[in-house]
Design a protein around this motif. Sequence first.
Motif, PDB file in Angstrom:
ATOM      1  N   SER A   6       0.534  -1.411   0.056  1.00  0.00           N
ATOM      2  CA  SER A   6       0.019  -0.196   0.141  1.00  0.00           C
ATOM      3  C   SER A   6       0.677   1.010  -0.041  1.00  0.00           C
ATOM      4  CB  SER A   6      -1.117   0.014   1.386  1.00  0.00           C
ATOM      5  OG  SER A   6      -1.808  -1.338   1.633  1.00  0.00           O
ATOM      6  N   THR A   7       0.124   2.072  -0.723  1.00  0.00           N
ATOM      7  CA  THR A   7       0.756   3.365  -0.439  1.00  0.00           C
ATOM      8  C   THR A   7       0.471   4.872   0.421  1.00  0.00           C
ATOM      9  OG1 THR A   7      -0.318   4.320  -2.000  1.00  0.00           O
ATOM     10  CG2 THR A   7       2.235   3.010  -3.017  1.00  0.00           C
ATOM     11  N   ALA A  20       4.881   9.816  14.189  1.00  0.00           N
ATOM     12  CA  ALA A  20       4.085   8.589  14.831  1.00  0.00           C
ATOM     13  C   ALA A  20       3.354   8.066  13.552  1.00  0.00           C
ATOM     14  CB  ALA A  20       3.154   9.280  15.415  1.00  0.00           C
ATOM     15  N   LEU A  21       2.839   8.654  13.024  1.00  0.00           N
ATOM     16  CA  LEU A  21       2.200   7.931  12.026  1.00  0.00           C
ATOM     17  C   LEU A  21       2.202   7.085  10.737  1.00  0.00           C
ATOM     18  CD1 LEU A  21      -1.271  10.670  11.199  1.00  0.00           C
ATOM     19  CD2 LEU A  21      -1.686   8.224  11.615  1.00  0.00           C
ATOM     20  N   ALA A  22       3.552   8.051  10.312  1.00  0.00           N
ATOM     21  CA  ALA A  22       4.420   7.757   9.300  1.00  0.00           C
ATOM     22  C   ALA A  22       5.317   6.692   9.768  1.00  0.00           C
ATOM     23  CB  ALA A  22       5.473   9.055   9.387  1.00  0.00           C
ATOM     24  N   LEU A  23       6.015   6.857  11.547  1.00  0.00           N
ATOM     25  CA  LEU A  23       6.417   5.516  11.308  1.00  0.00           C
ATOM     26  C   LEU A  23       5.561   4.337  10.844  1.00  0.00           C
ATOM     27  CD1 LEU A  23       8.273   7.215  14.328  1.00  0.00           C
ATOM     28  CD2 LEU A  23       9.458   6.333  12.535  1.00  0.00           C
ATOM     29  N   HIS A  24       4.196   3.908  12.175  1.00  0.00           N
ATOM     30  CA  HIS A  24       3.638   2.964  12.274  1.00  0.00           C
ATOM     31  C   HIS A  24       3.214   2.483  10.796  1.00  0.00           C
ATOM     32  CE1 HIS A  24       1.050   0.686  14.393  1.00  0.00           C
ATOM     33  NE2 HIS A  24       0.333   0.761  13.906  1.00  0.00           N
ATOM     34  N   ALA A  25       2.979   3.796   9.734  1.00  0.00           N
ATOM     35  CA  ALA A  25       2.567   3.044   8.296  1.00  0.00           C
ATOM     36  C   ALA A  25       3.543   2.276   7.614  1.00  0.00           C
ATOM     37  CB  ALA A  25       2.353   3.680   7.526  1.00  0.00           C
ATOM     38  N   ALA A  30       3.866   0.013   4.682  1.00  0.00           N
ATOM     39  CA  ALA A  30       3.807   0.419   3.412  1.00  0.00           C
ATOM     40  C   ALA A  30       4.520   1.309   2.709  1.00  0.00           C
ATOM     41  CB  ALA A  30       2.400   1.500   3.722  1.00  0.00           C
ATOM     42  N   GLN A  31       4.561   1.384   1.622  1.00  0.00           N
ATOM     43  CA  GLN A  31       5.207   2.561   1.551  1.00  0.00           C
ATOM     44  C   GLN A  31       4.504   3.955   1.660  1.00  0.00           C
ATOM     45  OE1 GLN A  31       5.527   3.131  -3.418  1.00  0.00           O
ATOM     46  NE2 GLN A  31       7.273   4.978  -3.129  1.00  0.00           N
ATOM     47  N   VAL A  32       5.914   4.819   2.180  1.00  0.00           N
ATOM     48  CA  VAL A  32       5.269   5.890   3.138  1.00  0.00           C
ATOM     49  C   VAL A  32       6.371   7.444   2.099  1.00  0.00           C
ATOM     50  CG1 VAL A  32       4.940   7.774   5.134  1.00  0.00           C
ATOM     51  CG2 VAL A  32       5.284   4.522   4.713  1.00  0.00           C
ATOM     52  N   ASP A  52      13.591   3.012  10.564  1.00  0.00           N
ATOM     53  CA  ASP A  52      12.545   2.240  11.742  1.00  0.00           C
ATOM     54  C   ASP A  52      12.425   0.726  11.180  1.00  0.00           C
ATOM     55  OD1 ASP A  52      11.192   1.444  14.026  1.00  0.00           O
ATOM     56  OD2 ASP A  52      10.024   2.307  13.366  1.00  0.00           O
ATOM     57  N   SER A  53      11.831   0.752  10.141  1.00  0.00           N
ATOM     58  CA  SER A  53      11.328  -0.119   9.344  1.00  0.00           C
ATOM     59  C   SER A  53      11.668  -1.274   8.139  1.00  0.00           C
ATOM     60  CB  SER A  53      10.136  -0.512   9.117  1.00  0.00           C
ATOM     61  OG  SER A  53       9.662   0.977   8.661  1.00  0.00           O
ATOM     62  N   GLY A  54      12.753  -0.200   7.533  1.00  0.00           N
ATOM     63  CA  GLY A  54      13.185  -0.700   6.161  1.00  0.00           C
ATOM     64  C   GLY A  54      12.058   0.254   4.911  1.00  0.00           C
ATOM     65  N   ALA A  55      11.293   0.324   5.565  1.00  0.00           N
ATOM     66  CA  ALA A  55      10.036   0.559   4.390  1.00  0.00           C
ATOM     67  C   ALA A  55      10.872   1.856   3.396  1.00  0.00           C
ATOM     68  CB  ALA A  55       8.580   1.408   4.839  1.00  0.00           C
ATOM     69  N   ARG A  56      10.037   2.131   2.307  1.00  0.00           N
ATOM     70  CA  ARG A  56      10.570   3.126   1.754  1.00  0.00           C
ATOM     71  C   ARG A  56       9.161   4.263   1.785  1.00  0.00           C
ATOM     72  NH1 ARG A  56       9.959   3.856  -4.896  1.00  0.00           N
ATOM     73  NH2 ARG A  56      10.118   5.746  -5.044  1.00  0.00           N
ATOM     74  N   ALA A  57      10.826   5.794   1.903  1.00  0.00           N
ATOM     75  CA  ALA A  57      10.143   6.536   2.294  1.00  0.00           C
ATOM     76  C   ALA A  57      10.159   7.934   1.916  1.00  0.00           C
ATOM     77  CB  ALA A  57      10.073   6.669   3.929  1.00  0.00           C
TER      78      ALA A  57
END
Length: 242
Positions: A6-7, A20-25, A30-32, A52-57
């Motif tokens: 999800s994006t 906090a929302l961005a970190l949780h996503a 998710a891609q943030v 923090d999570s390895g997610a793309r941001a």
Amino acid sequence: MDLTGSTVVVTGAGRGFGRALALHAGRSGAQVFVSARSPAAAQTVAHEVAADSGARADAFGCDLADPASVRAFAEGVAAHTDHVDVLINNGARYLEGPDLWDADDDAITDTIASGATGTLLTVKHFLPLLRASPGADVVNLVSSAAEARNHRSQAHPAFYAAKAAQAGFADVLSQRLRPEGIRVISLYPPDFTDGDPLDATWEHASRTAGNPLTAQSVLDCVFFAIGQPRDCFIRSFHFEQL
């Protein structure tokens, strides 16, 4: 909940609850895409999400009181993805002072523009990307200040006006986008305690009926709502106050 694939777009993500929302996503897979009035603040949070999570941001500077800046933000996100699954309208200027004379004209104009006009233009310019999603959600962090006859906050009347306008927009938007399967979810929290989601003790802080509302509880409401089946349209969350 699992947001893998999800994006998620979060406005006002340079600090506090938006961060906090961005970190949780990111932790949910998710891609943030994050924005803040300060490009440097947005970039710092994007780096934190990735670490923090390895997610793309990806980070963008966006002044919600400036229509050209909102358009540029949406265009920048569109250059990286062909759809947006979740748009979280978190950004808005807070203004203190119960008397009209507690703020100058520029501060009043900026408060209403960022909270009301900014939300409307953000949804407008992200709507093509939301419509390209198989099931999109628009989440609005409004405020209990937008509730009728709720005068508990010592916020400036301009903040009350901005949030009331944001709530009116969200209400009609929910009805008009429902036939397209796009859910519009609004939260009306009172003031809540902030915290650092990177602190392991924050998520497990005391949350009972006798405690003030926490940022974690509001965040849980956001992700609970977007995690519901697509036939479940939760229009709003209102919170009982102590």
